[in-house]
Design an enzyme around this catalytic site. Sequence first.
Site, mmCIF file in Angstrom:
data_model
loop_
_atom_site.group_PDB
_atom_site.id
_atom_site.type_symbol
_atom_site.label_atom_id
_atom_site.label_comp_id
_atom_site.label_asym_id
_atom_site.label_seq_id
_atom_site.Cartn_x
_atom_site.Cartn_y
_atom_site.Cartn_z
ATOM 1 N N GLU A 103 -15.631 -7.871 29.584
ATOM 2 C CA GLU A 103 -15.284 -6.583 28.987
ATOM 3 C C GLU A 103 -13.851 -6.555 28.465
ATOM 4 O O GLU A 103 -13.575 -5.950 27.411
ATOM 5 C CB GLU A 103 -15.503 -5.455 29.999
ATOM 6 N N HIS A 173 -24.200 1.599 38.442
ATOM 7 C CA HIS A 173 -24.877 1.937 37.189
ATOM 8 C C HIS A 173 -25.068 3.446 37.051
ATOM 9 O O HIS A 173 -26.046 3.899 36.451
ATOM 10 C CB HIS A 173 -26.241 1.235 37.097
#
Length: 369
Positions: A103, A173
């Site tokens: 990322e 998540h």
Amino acid sequence: MSLNKVCLKCLGTVTKEIKVLNGIVSKRNHFVYTADSSSPVKGETTKMNMFQSINNALDIALKSDDSALIFGEDIGFGGVFRCTIGLKEKYGKERVFNTPLCEQGIAGFAIGAAAMGSTAIAEIQFADYIFPAFDQIVNEAAKYRYRSGGMFDCGKLTIRAPCGAVGHGALYHSQSPEAYFAHTPGLKVVVPRGPIKAKGLLLSCIRDPDPCLVFEPKVLYRAAVEEVPVGDYQLPIGKADVLIEGNDITLIGWGTQVHVLKEVAQMAKEKFQVNCEVIDLVSILPWDTDTVIKSVKKTKRCIISHEAPLTGGFGAEIAATIQEECFLHLEAPIQRVTGFDTPFPHVFEPFYLPDKWRCLSAIQKIISY
């Protein structure tokens, strides 16, 4: 083994999320989706759910801007939520391509591409994994224009990230990290509530002169369809929507929580004869203080609701501003209905979320103060 086979983080969780979004276990959803009844944009429309409207917006961005690039983990075959499906085949792997599982690298590459004149549209596979890129976003992207005295910038940068609860995403998540970025001047942060808003806001972000973050509530991707304009249109960043008008209590939310509050407003009217005004904040940074203040001065009571934890959540900023601007108008303390100050739980998710019953309880408390 191919990259596509090894790139999906937590494969079991991702597979379950896709099943949830396809409606297999949709009964676990903590809200009732109510589609926008009319489009703010005129012209031909077609039925789209939110992931389709996002895909359509990205298609338009690539078609209308030859410098536009789309990249991220697994987006070459459509991404986990299929928001980029078909784009690589249509525009080529030089413009739509996979990245390594890094990322920080995705954000760093996006900043460099935008600084050199490309329109960079990056995807972080889940908002929970945006934190390795946090330094790049808040220390580089957000400050690029300011530190150069306006000589250069990376304003053609947009970062998309699926966020929020989905049914069983557990602690890695399910997070809603918008408040972390709201503390950073130089960024813009939006959270769409449905297909029409998602397309218009995404196109506005892609064309905005500042770096933008688009947090997309993943449970809304396939929640319902709306009549979305098929053409190119943009919706304003920084302008809240008053979805239901009322005189008794102002209810403020964004993303998925807007649908919770719309249902709660109906319940409050039936059970307590209370008329609630429901506001979708639309964008977190900048946020529409004028609309919020005007509403609270009228209703004299306010409840703010979001999925993120209570402490340091963006609801605190809204509450502080309301207290400063509406103090002599308030007839009850401002209420916040939020997630709790714990990691996002798995089996206890229904108790963690600010569902309609917790919001209704806050309404009962505020009217009886």
